[in-house]
Motif scaffolding. Sequence first.
Motif, mmCIF file in Angstrom:
data_model
loop_
_atom_site.group_PDB
_atom_site.id
_atom_site.type_symbol
_atom_site.label_atom_id
_atom_site.label_comp_id
_atom_site.label_asym_id
_atom_site.label_seq_id
_atom_site.Cartn_x
_atom_site.Cartn_y
_atom_site.Cartn_z
ATOM 1 N N SER A 201 -34.194 59.267 40.053
ATOM 2 C CA SER A 201 -34.758 60.544 40.530
ATOM 3 C C SER A 201 -34.383 61.730 39.648
ATOM 4 C CB SER A 201 -34.301 60.809 41.976
ATOM 5 O OG SER A 201 -34.710 59.776 42.835
ATOM 6 N N VAL A 202 -34.552 61.574 38.350
ATOM 7 C CA VAL A 202 -34.264 62.674 37.431
ATOM 8 C C VAL A 202 -35.299 63.784 37.634
ATOM 9 C CG1 VAL A 202 -34.099 63.364 35.018
ATOM 10 C CG2 VAL A 202 -33.232 61.130 35.745
ATOM 11 N N ILE A 203 -34.831 65.013 37.797
ATOM 12 C CA ILE A 203 -35.712 66.164 37.999
ATOM 13 C C ILE A 203 -35.763 66.961 36.709
ATOM 14 C CG2 ILE A 203 -36.117 68.245 39.350
ATOM 15 C CD1 ILE A 203 -34.522 66.972 41.600
ATOM 16 N N THR A 204 -36.964 67.288 36.271
ATOM 17 C CA THR A 204 -37.128 67.988 34.995
ATOM 18 C C THR A 204 -38.002 69.226 35.163
ATOM 19 O OG1 THR A 204 -39.050 66.628 34.434
ATOM 20 C CG2 THR A 204 -36.894 65.842 33.698
ATOM 21 N N GLY A 205 -38.121 69.983 34.080
ATOM 22 C CA GLY A 205 -38.994 71.155 34.080
ATOM 23 C C GLY A 205 -38.548 72.215 35.061
ATOM 24 N N ASN A 206 -39.507 72.740 35.820
ATOM 25 C CA ASN A 206 -39.226 73.817 36.764
ATOM 26 C C ASN A 206 -38.819 73.317 38.145
ATOM 27 O OD1 ASN A 206 -39.891 75.810 34.857
ATOM 28 N ND2 ASN A 206 -42.085 75.590 35.327
ATOM 29 N N ALA A 207 -38.622 72.013 38.278
ATOM 30 C CA ALA A 207 -38.286 71.452 39.587
ATOM 31 C C ALA A 207 -36.864 71.804 40.021
ATOM 32 C CB ALA A 207 -38.458 69.940 39.572
ATOM 33 N N GLY A 208 -36.026 72.189 39.079
ATOM 34 C CA GLY A 208 -34.651 72.546 39.415
ATOM 35 C C GLY A 208 -34.181 73.678 38.537
ATOM 36 N N GLU A 209 -32.880 73.853 38.451
ATOM 37 C CA GLU A 209 -32.338 74.881 37.578
ATOM 38 C C GLU A 209 -31.052 74.394 36.931
ATOM 39 O OE1 GLU A 209 -31.340 78.350 39.817
ATOM 40 O OE2 GLU A 209 -29.372 77.581 40.368
ATOM 41 N N ILE A 210 -30.690 75.009 35.833
ATOM 42 C CA ILE A 210 -29.429 74.703 35.162
ATOM 43 C C ILE A 210 -28.406 75.728 35.634
ATOM 44 C CG2 ILE A 210 -28.228 74.590 32.955
ATOM 45 C CD1 ILE A 210 -30.800 73.594 31.703
ATOM 46 N N ARG A 211 -27.432 75.271 36.402
ATOM 47 C CA ARG A 211 -26.462 76.194 36.972
ATOM 48 C C ARG A 211 -25.527 76.744 35.899
ATOM 49 N NH1 ARG A 211 -26.018 72.025 41.111
ATOM 50 N NH2 ARG A 211 -23.846 71.579 40.606
ATOM 51 N N THR A 212 -25.177 77.999 36.034
ATOM 52 C CA THR A 212 -24.208 78.615 35.134
ATOM 53 C C THR A 212 -22.799 78.144 35.462
ATOM 54 O OG1 THR A 212 -25.606 80.573 34.936
ATOM 55 C CG2 THR A 212 -23.299 80.806 34.282
ATOM 56 N N ASN A 213 -22.533 77.982 36.737
ATOM 57 C CA ASN A 213 -21.264 77.472 37.245
ATOM 58 C C ASN A 213 -21.595 76.274 38.126
ATOM 59 O OD1 ASN A 213 -18.947 76.925 38.765
ATOM 60 N ND2 ASN A 213 -18.346 79.071 38.904
ATOM 61 N N CYS A 214 -21.053 75.117 37.792
ATOM 62 C CA CYS A 214 -21.426 73.897 38.514
ATOM 63 C C CYS A 214 -21.012 73.908 39.980
ATOM 64 C CB CYS A 214 -20.819 72.677 37.823
ATOM 65 S SG CYS A 214 -21.497 72.351 36.175
ATOM 66 N N ARG A 215 -20.135 74.809 40.365
ATOM 67 C CA ARG A 215 -19.645 74.854 41.738
ATOM 68 C C ARG A 215 -20.537 75.659 42.677
ATOM 69 N NH1 ARG A 215 -14.229 73.397 42.689
ATOM 70 N NH2 ARG A 215 -13.173 72.609 40.832
ATOM 71 N N VAL A 216 -21.421 76.486 42.129
ATOM 72 C CA VAL A 216 -22.265 77.343 42.968
ATOM 73 C C VAL A 216 -23.684 77.381 42.414
ATOM 74 C CG1 VAL A 216 -20.359 78.808 43.732
ATOM 75 C CG2 VAL A 216 -21.613 79.398 41.656
ATOM 76 N N VAL A 217 -24.642 77.677 43.289
ATOM 77 C CA VAL A 217 -26.027 77.819 42.847
ATOM 78 C C VAL A 217 -26.201 79.166 42.160
ATOM 79 C CG1 VAL A 217 -26.873 76.334 44.690
ATOM 80 C CG2 VAL A 217 -26.771 78.806 45.042
ATOM 81 N N ASN A 218 -27.227 79.285 41.339
ATOM 82 C CA ASN A 218 -27.429 80.519 40.581
ATOM 83 C C ASN A 218 -27.919 81.677 41.435
ATOM 84 O OD1 ASN A 218 -26.607 79.332 38.222
ATOM 85 N ND2 ASN A 218 -28.668 78.927 37.460
ATOM 86 N N GLY A 219 -28.748 81.375 42.436
ATOM 87 C CA GLY A 219 -29.322 82.449 43.236
ATOM 88 C C GLY A 219 -29.162 82.202 44.717
ATOM 89 N N GLU A 220 -29.526 83.178 45.516
ATOM 90 C CA GLU A 220 -29.431 83.072 46.963
ATOM 91 C C GLU A 220 -30.692 82.422 47.525
ATOM 92 O OE1 GLU A 220 -25.704 84.584 47.063
ATOM 93 O OE2 GLU A 220 -26.858 83.857 48.790
ATOM 94 N N GLY A 221 -30.527 81.735 48.653
ATOM 95 C CA GLY A 221 -31.675 81.203 49.362
ATOM 96 C C GLY A 221 -32.258 79.939 48.780
ATOM 97 N N LEU A 222 -31.565 79.307 47.826
ATOM 98 C CA LEU A 222 -32.063 78.051 47.275
ATOM 99 C C LEU A 222 -31.455 76.910 48.075
ATOM 100 C CD1 LEU A 222 -31.844 78.787 43.468
ATOM 101 C CD2 LEU A 222 -33.858 78.845 44.923
ATOM 102 N N GLU A 223 -32.290 76.225 48.827
ATOM 103 C CA GLU A 223 -31.784 75.202 49.745
ATOM 104 C C GLU A 223 -31.248 73.990 49.005
ATOM 105 O OE1 GLU A 223 -33.380 72.458 53.469
ATOM 106 O OE2 GLU A 223 -34.642 73.996 52.587
ATOM 107 N N TYR A 224 -31.886 73.667 47.900
ATOM 108 C CA TYR A 224 -31.455 72.466 47.178
ATOM 109 C C TYR A 224 -31.637 72.681 45.689
ATOM 110 C CZ TYR A 224 -31.164 67.693 45.540
ATOM 111 O OH TYR A 224 -30.812 66.555 44.866
ATOM 112 N N LEU A 225 -30.620 72.451 44.944
ATOM 113 C CA LEU A 225 -30.648 72.644 43.501
ATOM 114 C C LEU A 225 -30.599 71.315 42.784
ATOM 115 C CD1 LEU A 225 -30.662 75.272 41.795
ATOM 116 C CD2 LEU A 225 -30.132 75.581 44.203
ATOM 117 N N HIS A 226 -31.338 71.223 41.687
ATOM 118 C CA HIS A 226 -31.290 69.998 40.872
ATOM 119 C C HIS A 226 -29.983 69.904 40.119
ATOM 120 C CE1 HIS A 226 -31.686 67.352 37.550
ATOM 121 N NE2 HIS A 226 -32.161 68.244 36.707
ATOM 122 N N GLN A 227 -29.666 70.888 39.327
ATOM 123 C CA GLN A 227 -28.543 70.776 38.429
ATOM 124 C C GLN A 227 -27.604 71.939 38.615
ATOM 125 O OE1 GLN A 227 -30.681 70.522 34.740
ATOM 126 N NE2 GLN A 227 -31.355 68.466 35.121
#
Length: 227
Positions: A201-227
Amino acid sequence: MIAAGLVRMHFHDYFIRGCDASVLLDSTSTNTAEKDSPANKPSLRGYEVNDNAKAKLEAVCPGIVSCADIVAFAARDSVEFIRAHTIGRSHCWAFSSRLYNFSSTSSQDPSLDPSYAALLKRQCPQGSTNPNLVIPMNPSSPGIADVAYYVDILANRGPFTSDQTLLTDAETASQVKQNARDPYLWASQFADAMIKMGQISVITGNAGEIRTNCRVVNGEGLEYLHQ
């Protein structure tokens, strides 16, 4: 040994909903993270390795290498390293029922080799309140990643019920025997399995995001993050 922990982290992350590094996320006030579930806490380790790698990568190429990539690369490098070192360990609480409370008719699992069961009882005494007691996963060669695990299973010296269950099915029992006889076959199959797991189930393109800090999501209100 942190190497075995990184390989286990790869499995715990990729085998559950695929490659997303969600196991690295910290808990929030409204969500309990995977890392804080009973299956992962306190046994899963190696978070600081991913943190350090991510910080260094972000410093030179921000927003390029995902947290999922780091989990995979750390596990790959660890596989090479642990061939000459420890393969892992288990907490006593994870299998103590096989020693002291197996069934209504037998306190000890009768499928366990008696001498091995006695060793486990010395290492994991009944009634211990220490949640951090651990044993080596591979009793015959605890410091080497080799096929001795399969030799131990054939001798009924596996700590987990799932280990011994491999012998109850003709197909899996045959695989155990093949791996016990042929270390090259085992090494090849293990490498293939790691690669296949990394493709779940590798997610690519715009389906996810590359986190700046692996411990937290980049933005608010994102229920599920790919990376």
